[in-house]
Design an enzyme around this catalytic site. Structure first.
Site, PDB file in Angstrom:
ATOM      1  N   PRO A   1       2.526   5.326  -2.948  1.00  0.00           N
ATOM      2  CA  PRO A   1       1.592   4.536  -3.749  1.00  0.00           C
ATOM      3  C   PRO A   1       0.151   4.943  -3.522  1.00  0.00           C
ATOM      4  O   PRO A   1      -0.320   4.929  -2.398  1.00  0.00           O
ATOM      5  CB  PRO A   1       1.828   3.122  -3.233  1.00  0.00           C
ATOM      6  CG  PRO A   1       2.288   3.310  -1.826  1.00  0.00           C
ATOM      7  CD  PRO A   1       3.071   4.582  -1.817  1.00  0.00           C
TER       8      PRO A   1
ATOM      9  N   ASP B   1      -0.638   0.766  -3.934  1.00  0.00           N
ATOM     10  CA  ASP B   1      -0.965   0.270  -2.611  1.00  0.00           C
ATOM     11  C   ASP B   1      -2.173  -0.637  -2.786  1.00  0.00           C
ATOM     12  O   ASP B   1      -3.247  -0.181  -3.156  1.00  0.00           O
ATOM     13  CB  ASP B   1      -1.297   1.466  -1.713  1.00  0.00           C
ATOM     14  CG  ASP B   1      -1.331   1.089  -0.257  1.00  0.00           C
ATOM     15  OD1 ASP B   1      -0.848  -0.013   0.080  1.00  0.00           O
ATOM     16  OD2 ASP B   1      -1.845   1.876   0.545  1.00  0.00           O
TER      17      ASP B   1
ATOM     18  N   TRP C   1      -0.125   0.274   6.354  1.00  0.00           N
ATOM     19  CA  TRP C   1       0.924   1.300   6.452  1.00  0.00           C
ATOM     20  C   TRP C   1       2.305   0.660   6.563  1.00  0.00           C
ATOM     21  O   TRP C   1       3.311   1.289   6.249  1.00  0.00           O
ATOM     22  CB  TRP C   1       0.686   2.230   7.640  1.00  0.00           C
ATOM     23  CG  TRP C   1      -0.531   3.083   7.455  1.00  0.00           C
ATOM     24  CD1 TRP C   1      -1.722   2.954   8.094  1.00  0.00           C
ATOM     25  CD2 TRP C   1      -0.673   4.183   6.547  1.00  0.00           C
ATOM     26  NE1 TRP C   1      -2.607   3.905   7.640  1.00  0.00           N
ATOM     27  CE2 TRP C   1      -1.984   4.671   6.706  1.00  0.00           C
ATOM     28  CE3 TRP C   1       0.173   4.793   5.629  1.00  0.00           C
ATOM     29  CZ2 TRP C   1      -2.474   5.741   5.960  1.00  0.00           C
ATOM     30  CZ3 TRP C   1      -0.309   5.867   4.895  1.00  0.00           C
ATOM     31  CH2 TRP C   1      -1.617   6.330   5.072  1.00  0.00           C
TER      32      TRP C   1
ATOM     33  N   GLN D   1      -0.527  12.807   5.166  1.00  0.00           N
ATOM     34  CA  GLN D   1       0.403  11.683   5.265  1.00  0.00           C
ATOM     35  C   GLN D   1       1.426  11.871   6.379  1.00  0.00           C
ATOM     36  O   GLN D   1       2.277  11.008   6.585  1.00  0.00           O
ATOM     37  CB  GLN D   1       1.140  11.481   3.941  1.00  0.00           C
ATOM     38  CG  GLN D   1       0.250  11.040   2.811  1.00  0.00           C
ATOM     39  CD  GLN D   1      -0.440   9.726   3.089  1.00  0.00           C
ATOM     40  OE1 GLN D   1       0.112   8.857   3.761  1.00  0.00           O
ATOM     41  NE2 GLN D   1      -1.648   9.573   2.621  1.00  0.00           N
TER      42      GLN D   1
ATOM     43  N   TRP E   1       2.038   7.944   5.731  1.00  0.00           N
ATOM     44  CA  TRP E   1       3.201   7.408   5.042  1.00  0.00           C
ATOM     45  C   TRP E   1       4.505   8.009   5.557  1.00  0.00           C
ATOM     46  O   TRP E   1       5.497   7.306   5.709  1.00  0.00           O
ATOM     47  CB  TRP E   1       3.053   7.651   3.543  1.00  0.00           C
ATOM     48  CG  TRP E   1       3.999   6.860   2.715  1.00  0.00           C
ATOM     49  CD1 TRP E   1       4.278   5.530   2.844  1.00  0.00           C
ATOM     50  CD2 TRP E   1       4.794   7.341   1.628  1.00  0.00           C
ATOM     51  NE1 TRP E   1       5.191   5.156   1.898  1.00  0.00           N
ATOM     52  CE2 TRP E   1       5.527   6.244   1.140  1.00  0.00           C
ATOM     53  CE3 TRP E   1       4.941   8.589   1.032  1.00  0.00           C
ATOM     54  CZ2 TRP E   1       6.406   6.360   0.062  1.00  0.00           C
ATOM     55  CZ3 TRP E   1       5.805   8.706  -0.050  1.00  0.00           C
ATOM     56  CH2 TRP E   1       6.539   7.600  -0.520  1.00  0.00           C
TER      57      TRP E   1
ATOM     58  N   LYS F   1     -14.365  21.692   1.881  1.00  0.00           N
ATOM     59  CA  LYS F   1     -13.691  20.468   1.503  1.00  0.00           C
ATOM     60  C   LYS F   1     -14.490  19.770   0.408  1.00  0.00           C
ATOM     61  O   LYS F   1     -15.714  19.694   0.460  1.00  0.00           O
ATOM     62  CB  LYS F   1     -13.625  19.574   2.744  1.00  0.00           C
ATOM     63  CG  LYS F   1     -12.638  18.457   2.656  1.00  0.00           C
ATOM     64  CD  LYS F   1     -12.484  17.804   4.020  1.00  0.00           C
ATOM     65  CE  LYS F   1     -11.723  16.507   3.892  1.00  0.00           C
ATOM     66  NZ  LYS F   1     -11.284  16.018   5.190  1.00  0.00           N
TER      67      LYS F   1
ATOM     68  N   LYS G   1     -17.292  13.434  -2.040  1.00  0.00           N
ATOM     69  CA  LYS G   1     -18.258  12.792  -2.923  1.00  0.00           C
ATOM     70  C   LYS G   1     -19.672  12.986  -2.410  1.00  0.00           C
ATOM     71  O   LYS G   1     -20.599  13.231  -3.163  1.00  0.00           O
ATOM     72  CB  LYS G   1     -17.952  11.295  -3.016  1.00  0.00           C
ATOM     73  CG  LYS G   1     -16.876  11.004  -4.051  1.00  0.00           C
ATOM     74  CD  LYS G   1     -16.428   9.555  -3.958  1.00  0.00           C
ATOM     75  CE  LYS G   1     -14.947   9.433  -4.251  1.00  0.00           C
ATOM     76  NZ  LYS G   1     -14.310   8.339  -3.529  1.00  0.00           N
TER      77      LYS G   1
END
Length: 1070
Positions: free
Chosen positions: A46, A85, A546, A582, A586, A619, A622
């Site tokens: 999610p 999520d 999580w 993840q 996750w 990388k 923003k």
RNA sequence: GGGCCCGUAGCUCAGCCUGGUUAGAGCGCCCGCCUGAUAAGCGGGAGGUCGGUGGUUCAAAUCCACCCGGGCCCA
């Protein structure tokens, strides 16, 4: 029938397809078509719908989609539930921002109810945008029935899980040192901490701890990178095995050029310091003498003066401010003496518990020093610059600072709000994952990781160092822990596993019961333990988000409260795909919960993707402003191109640079080629009124080119299918591209062009039907192979080619038995020779339009060139004939190339000498080897037996022909031009010019013309000699040669070599 | 400090597991060609001490060790 013209614009194609998907609901149809099929289970990890999707999400979502689409076509039912999520810190932070508040006190002042309302409203702030982007890139998911982690059903499943965990005795409350975010006011789990390490340059300090009652009045030197923990100091840990020394400071500085100490503090001459012997050189900045040496055990038990005396009330704790023995101390850095602040370090806390030190905080939940801390520090935030200065001033004033220096190290920060984390002893709820560590390792080993090393390395290493999962968060918007504890006795507790159970205890719940805080906090009951009389209240914490995502496999179905059958079918998942970040996120939370609850691996396969970097390899972020807007990418290149670029460029688990040039290239190369190939097909199918309902001959009877491309097609089907099956999307993409571009377009269509018009210039009947049928099949199958990767163009083509059937409802192609190894080999040879022939032409400076008499060719031993293949090659190279040198008996010599692979084992160190000798063998001996004989050869006085396999024999040619060679092939052109050849060349030039004029005049490819040509005698004679050819090629019904003949035609002057020619083209109306 | 990945042509990447002769593609550049798909296409050329050093081996981009540089993840 007429095949639709393909739009020029990629956007138009993709919008066409999107419209079709919407209208017919192709996604649902694709599921319905597999209603009775076996499930191939995918779980959508999610995304948090509180930030805009980035370009890297296209990568991740493409991987998910490609595999799902492929498996659907391969015959599985692949339900795909969207998911969101929706709880946890990120959402709370967003709400704080929106409300203009910050931190827990302000939230509580506002009221949890109001705060959580904002959280709930904010959750789907960006959901539209996610859905829009996902739809636009063709990521098929069931967005209409998503699982949502804040839903009451979802949370109830989580409660069930926690109750199960409690039943297994794996849930406990612990006072442990956790990484704590003072801004968010909560501890972080280890996998959250894993997200936020950053390199920082911070002051570290060497502190002199003044021993009490010491003969030398010595100070023990200790080192810390967290000066803010010094008020909490309660002990100094030494190793009993390390050798410590007493050093006396002499007057002069040891370092003449850089007089130390730098900064404030320092040591006076005569002062005695104690530290590990091995650290003296690195730490002591003065000149010194060692006056004594002792094991650490001799120091244990000594008392020293507390650096911040009043900060902690240690009344009754004898061990406070003494030297302690500890096994974690090393002499590798610092001073070999570890400053111990019980509440602010894991080792510290363990040691403090062991020897009995007071458990008192000097820092509050807000990250500010408590009132008890002296030196004006009370109320200051521990990580502020001014605080650091104040601490330093205190240390200097009290003469305990020896040295201060900046220290670069990586330090954990809050992965959401970026605050430096503080290791603090906190009350927290844990899942005892360490109890199932071995099972997690075993399950992890059973998972098909792509790439494998992420499973064995990154995940495996992490699991073997597993620590218990710190589950609770002292926050507001999350799954409330269903733990009720007695007000009298904390051992009396109930973990509620369902709303029904809660209702039994706490009274009826409303129909639309919402389990969130603060409502849930008010529910309680009288303790059920005999005679206790306490009141059961919920613990205030919520669960780590999580925990929500780790619960998805069962909670998305509200298992075990309903959908048992669905869950049984859908667990474990066949595959998931997420970013490498993840691993500890996750992937871990899924594995941990699945292991505890079901003792199974939660997924069978996982494809891991790395990041998308900017064009310079940095990388995207923003703050840096180098993030690429996914919408820009899609507008510029289209979804197919973007998807295919991500899949084909390199494996998903390799970090990718965002490379606009490569995107353009992807479009030009594969997608433009496919569009052109289709356009070509559609154009001539229209001209010749061919449709795919037309009967074609059986494949066996078709032209070499047809049988060849179909044999290749079958091979590609197998390769691509196997690649998809193995989750190797990059190989699948590359194989498809090679086939579509190199084989289909650049060879098959190129060589077959004139087979697509029935009226061939040479007047022979063509197998137009076969050619169309073959090309049609190749296009349809290519569309199906490509469908998972590039769902738009493939669907557009498929619909256009098959009366509107979506490619996504088609079966994945299977190969039939049409392999023709000899033909494929022969075609490879022809293409090799064609390349060499072109090189030879360039060498000779003869353009391809000029026919030449012959190509003399050499092919590798044991291979030949059938007359048909020779004709194909002759046509491609525009030569009258292709002669195999071997067969013509001309110009052939032999040369040998030593095979190191077979020679090496036989001759060992002599291999290079032998090889050299063999390469120089005369043709006579090579003839015998070629005939299969074993030959004795003398090499530097030693006779060796040379077997046929020891050398590769290549035919060579000595010639003054224009030649090129390579890989056992030779192409030599006879460049001598006869008058006839010249004339023919001129005729071809004329054809070429006429075709250009036709196009310039905007004629249709089938328009008939009147043609007039006038020029020099040479040209006019060439035209007269080749009138039939020219007429056929240019569809000229009438050819008028000479100034006098071509009257009334609009003549254009063109250059052909040194001649000036005028040509007139006029369409004949029919 | 530890784990994992990466380092091959100006750029993007194959090859490495399973060692074998002159290390391959694509882009870009230069040159040429072709065109009944054409704001396309094809061919050729230049361009590489395969990050470095050592080792194993007849033979190393490939196996091993160490080092350097980059990235990710952890302590």
């Amino acid at each position: 029938m007429a095949y639709r013209p393909i739009p020029d614009s990629v956007a138009a194609i993709e919008e066409d397809v999107l419209r079709a998907w919407d209208e017919e609901d192709t996604f649902s149809l694709s599921l319905a078509a597999r209603d009775d099929a076996e499930d191939f289970v995918f779980i959508e990890g999610p995304p948090t719908a509180n930030a805009r999707p980035g370009v890297h999400h296209i990568l991740a979502r493409t991987i998910k989609d490609v595999i799902a689409r492929y498996r659907t076509m391969a015959g599985f039912r692949v339900p795909r539930k969207a998911g969101w999520d929706t709880q946890g810190l990120p959402v709370e932070l967003e709400a704080e921002k929106q409300l203009g508040i910050s931190g827990k006190p302000e939230i509580e002042r506002l009221g949890i109810q109001k705060f959580n309302d904002v959280c709930r409203q904010n959750v789907f702030k960006y959901q539209d945008e996610w859905e829009k982007l996902s739809r636009r890139i063709g990521y098929w998911l069931d967005y209409d029935n998503p699982y949502v982690t804040y839903a009451a059903d979802f949370i109830e499943s989580g409660w069930w899980a926690l109750a199960e965990i409690e039943k297994k005795g794996l849930l406990y409350r612990g006072y442990r040192v956790v990484p704590y975010c003072p801004r968010c006011g909560t501890g972080l789990s280890s996998h959250e901490v894993a997200q936020g390490y950053k390199d920082v340059n911070e002051p570290s300090v060497f502190i002199k701890f003044h021993l009490i009652d010491d003969a030398d009045d010595a100070r023990i030197l200790s080192w810390t990178t967290t000066p803010w923990t010094l008020p909490g100091n309660l002990g100094l840990a030494v190793s009993e095995d390390i050798v410590y020394v007493r050093v006396r400071i002499l007057e002069a500085s040891k370092h003449e050029k850089k007089p130390a100490p730098q900064g404030p503090g320092g040591a006076r001459p005569g002062e005695v310091l104690i530290l590990a012997k091995d650290r003296v050189e690195a730490v002591i900045k003065h000149s010194y003498e060692i006056i004594d040496e002792m094991p650490g055990s001799e120091l244990v038990g000594r008392r020293y003066e507390a650096p911040f005396p009043a900060a902690i009330d240690a009344e009754g704790f004898d061990a406070a401010w003494t030297v302690l023995a500890a096994d974690f101390v090393t002499a590798e850095d610092g001073t070999g003496v570890v400053h111990t602040a019980v509440m602010y370090g894991e080792d510290d806390f363990r040691l403090g518990t062991a020897v009995g030190l007071p458990m008192q905080h000097t820092v509050g939940e807000d990250g500010r020093f408590l009132e008890s801390v002296p030196g004006g520090l009370a109320g200051m935030h521990v990580k502020d610059k001014e605080t650091e200065r104040a601490i330093r001033e205190w240390l200097v004033e009290n003469d305990v600072l020896y040295f201060r220096e900046m220290y670069k190290h990586s330090y954990p920060h809050c992965w959401r709000c970026d605050s430096a984390l503080l290791y603090m002893a906190r009350d927290s709820w844990y899942i005892r994952t360490t109890a199932v560590k071995d099972r997690m390792l075993a399950h992890n080993a059973s998972i098909d990781w792509h790439p494998p090393e992420t499973g064995t390395g990154r995940m495996g290493e992490w699991l073997s160092n597993n620590v218990d999962w710190a589950l609770s968060r002292e926050r507001y918007w999350g799954t409330p822990l269903p733990i009720w504890v007695c007000s009298n006795e904390s051992e009396h507790r109930v973990v509620v596993g369902s709303y029904e159970e809660l209702a039994e205890r706490a009274g009826p719940l409303p129909a639309d019961f919402d389990p969130h805080r603060p409502g849930i906090d008010a529910l309680g009951w009288a303790c059920e333990e005999d005679g206790c009389g306490g009141r059961m209240d919920r613990v205030p914490e919520v669960a780590d988000a999580w925990f929500d995502s780790g619960s998805v496999p069962f909670a998305q179905w509200h298992y075990p409260f309903e959908n048992d059958d669905v869950f049984e079918r859908q667990f474990p998942a066949d595959y998931i795909a997420e970013g490498v970040d993840q691993t500890r996120g996750w992937f871990y939370s899924l594995l941990a919960l699945s292991t505890i609850l079901f003792d199974k691996a939660p997924f069978r396969a996982v494809v891991v993707n790395d990041q998308v970097l900017d064009a310079t390899g940095r990388k995207m972020s923003k703050t840096r402003g180098n993030a690429v807007d996914p919408w820009e990418a899609i507008e510029a290149y289209g979804a197919d191109v973007t998807r295919f670029y991500f899949m084909s460029g390199s494996n998903p688990w390799v970090p990718k640079r965002w490379d606009p040039a490569a995107l353009r290239e992807t479009d030009r190369k594969l997608f433009a080629t496919l569009r052109h190939t289709y356009r070509f097909f559609a154009l001539y199918a229209g001209e010749e009124s061919w449709s795919h309902t037309t009967e074609a001959s059986s494949v066996r009877e078709r032209h070499d080119l047809d049988r060849w491309i179909l044999a290749r097609l079958d091979a590609v089907i197998d390769e691509v299918g196997a690649a998809y099956d193995g989750f190797d999307l990059t190989t699948a993409a590359r194989r498809i591209q090679e086939f579509a571009v190199d084989d289909l377009s650049n060879w098959y269509v190129r060589r077959s062009r004139d087979r697509f018009w029935a009226t061939r210039p040479d007047g022979k009947p063509s197998e137009t039907q076969d050619a169309f049928a073959t090309l049609h099949e190749c296009l349809v199958v290519t569309a199906r192979l490509l469908a998972p990767l590039a769902p738009f163009l493939s669907d557009w083509l498929h619909r256009a080619l098959t009366d509107g059937a979506s490619v996504h409802l088609a079966d994945f192609p299977t190969s039939t038995d049409r392999s023709e190894p000899e033909l494929v080999q022969a075609m490879n040879d022809v293409r090799q020779l064609a390349g060499l022939g072109r090189a030879a032409r360039e060498e000779a400076g003869v353009r391809t339009r000029q026919p030449l008499a012959a190509l003399h060719a050499v092919v590798p031993e044991g291979r030949g060139l059938s007359p048909r293949m020779a004709a194909l090659l002759a046509d491609e190279l525009n030569v009258k004939e292709v002669v195999l040198l071997r067969e013509s008996g001309n110009l052939v010599g032999l040369s040998a190339k030593a095979q190191f692979g077979t020679l090496g084992p036989k001759h060992g160190a002599r291999t290079p000498i032998v090889a050299k000798a063999l390469n120089a063998l005369p043709s006579k001996i090579l003839e015998r080897l070629r005939a299969g004989e074993t030959v004795a050869v003398e090499v530097e006085g030693v006779e060796i037996q040379v077997e046929p396999g020891d050398v590769t024999i290549v035919e060579e040619t000595q010639t003054d022909l224009a030649m090129a060679s390579g890989g056992g092939f030779v192409a030599a052109l006879d460049t001598e031009l006869t008058e006839l050849l010249r004339q023919e060349g001129t005729a071809r030039e004329i054809v070429n010019r006429v075709q250009r004029l036709r196009r310039d005049a905007g004629l249709e490819v089938s328009d008939r013309i009147r043609l007039g040509v006038a020029g020099s005698k040479v040209v006019e004679r060439a035209v007269s000699e080749h009138t039939g050819y020219i007429a056929g090629e240019t569809l000229a019904d009438v050819v008028l040669v000479g100034e006098g003949e071509a009257v009334g035609l609009d003549m254009t002057e063109v250059e052909i070599d040194e001649f000036s020619v005028t040509i007139g083209v006029e369409r004949i109306e029919r």
